[in-house]
Design an enzyme around this catalytic site. Structure first.
Site, mmCIF file in Angstrom:
data_model
loop_
_atom_site.group_PDB
_atom_site.id
_atom_site.type_symbol
_atom_site.label_atom_id
_atom_site.label_comp_id
_atom_site.label_asym_id
_atom_site.label_seq_id
_atom_site.Cartn_x
_atom_site.Cartn_y
_atom_site.Cartn_z
ATOM 1 N N ASN A 10 0.836 -1.200 0.000
ATOM 2 C CA ASN A 10 0.000 0.000 0.000
ATOM 3 C C ASN A 10 0.872 1.252 0.000
ATOM 4 O OD1 ASN A 10 -2.734 -0.872 -0.082
ATOM 5 N ND2 ASN A 10 -2.595 -1.562 2.041
ATOM 6 N N ASN A 11 2.171 1.080 -0.272
ATOM 7 C CA ASN A 11 3.084 2.217 -0.356
ATOM 8 C C ASN A 11 2.753 3.014 -1.614
ATOM 9 O OD1 ASN A 11 5.409 3.813 -1.151
ATOM 10 N ND2 ASN A 11 6.571 2.716 0.403
ATOM 11 N N LYS A 14 5.680 3.419 -4.248
ATOM 12 C CA LYS A 14 5.973 2.212 -5.019
ATOM 13 C C LYS A 14 4.854 1.935 -6.030
ATOM 14 C CE LYS A 14 8.789 -0.120 -1.513
ATOM 15 N NZ LYS A 14 8.957 -1.332 -0.679
ATOM 16 N N ASP A 70 10.660 -6.774 -2.218
ATOM 17 C CA ASP A 70 11.378 -6.245 -1.064
ATOM 18 C C ASP A 70 12.672 -5.655 -1.599
ATOM 19 O OD1 ASP A 70 11.537 -5.576 1.599
ATOM 20 O OD2 ASP A 70 12.619 -7.395 2.165
ATOM 21 N N PHE A 150 11.650 9.030 -2.785
ATOM 22 C CA PHE A 150 11.289 8.633 -1.419
ATOM 23 C C PHE A 150 12.398 7.766 -0.856
ATOM 24 C CE2 PHE A 150 9.736 5.481 -4.357
ATOM 25 C CZ PHE A 150 9.927 4.258 -3.744
ATOM 26 N N TYR A 152 15.601 6.391 0.511
ATOM 27 C CA TYR A 152 17.008 6.806 0.463
ATOM 28 C C TYR A 152 17.353 7.549 -0.829
ATOM 29 C CZ TYR A 152 17.673 3.588 4.402
ATOM 30 O OH TYR A 152 17.594 2.946 5.631
ATOM 31 N N ARG A 180 14.120 -1.256 -9.009
ATOM 32 C CA ARG A 180 12.747 -1.757 -9.038
ATOM 33 C C ARG A 180 12.244 -1.873 -10.476
ATOM 34 N NH1 ARG A 180 11.093 1.508 -5.676
ATOM 35 N NH2 ARG A 180 11.430 0.187 -3.857
#
EC number: 3.6.1.66
Length: 202
Positions: A10-11, A14, A70, A150, A152, A180
């Site tokens: 739910n980020n 991302k 992850d 967002f 780092y 990602r």
């Protein structure tokens, strides 16, 4: 027919990154969209393990095929920390500002600031599981730079870039190097092969 995909997060940051990359090629849903509101434990000691835990939780409890990811920041001079503890490096409150401050403090004046971002995606379809990895090599800046992104992003400078941090880049610019995005590209390629096999051209 578009393939439905559940992304076990739910980020919103991302979700925005993945949605932009997937575009309108898939029917895209988040945990909230399928009614999953509980906190999914991330108790594994590897990125692969945590991605698998989240994806399997959705499949086992909501009967939905899904993928989960992850991501870890691995700083070589710090024995690849924060690694699997990236999100809560400075504590369980998961503050990006505090995480960045702790990282810069731990590195101090070291000249060796090489690091990498590593993302592992776990796709669960029924009983089948597939893992996809994306890596972005870079270094840690000496201070936070930039206001976008967002996590780092303000302290990570990708090797393949032009010297700017991820937070100084637009989302499209970041996607050119993003760990990602690279893991997602492998997932997309796998799904396309599945679709082509299920619907071969005549």
């Amino acid at each position: 027919m578009k393939q439905a995909l559940v992304f076990a997060t739910n980020n919103p940051n991302k979700i925005a990154e993945i949605q932009e990359q997937l575009g309108d090629r898939y029917v895209f849903r988040s945990l909230k969209d399928i009614g999953c509101t509980e906190e999914i434990p991330e108790t594994a000691d590897t990125l692969e393990g945590n991605a698998r835990l989240k994806a399997r939780h959705v499949r086992d409890n909501y009967r939905q095929d899904c993928f989960s990811e992850d991501t870890g920041l691995e700083v070589y001079a710090l024995n690849k920390e924060p690694g699997v503890g990236t999100a809560h490096y400075a504590g369980p409150h998961r503050s990006a500002e505090d995480n960045n401050a702790k990282l810069l403090s731990e590195l101090g004046p070291r000249k060796d600031r090489l690091a990498r971002f590593r993302t592992v995606i776990c796709l669960v379809q029924g009983l089948e599981e597939q893992l996809f990895e994306g890596i972005c090599e870079g270094r840690i800046a000496t201070c936070p730079l930039g206001k976008d992104g967002f996590g780092y992003d303000p302290v990570f400078v990708p090797t393949e870039g032009d010297g700017r941090t991820f937070a100084q880049m637009s989302r499209a610019e970041k996607a050119r190097f993003s760990h990602r995005a690279r893991a997602m590209a492998k997932l997309e390629h796998y799904l396309k092969r599945q679709q082509d096999a299920a619907h071969p051209s005549v």
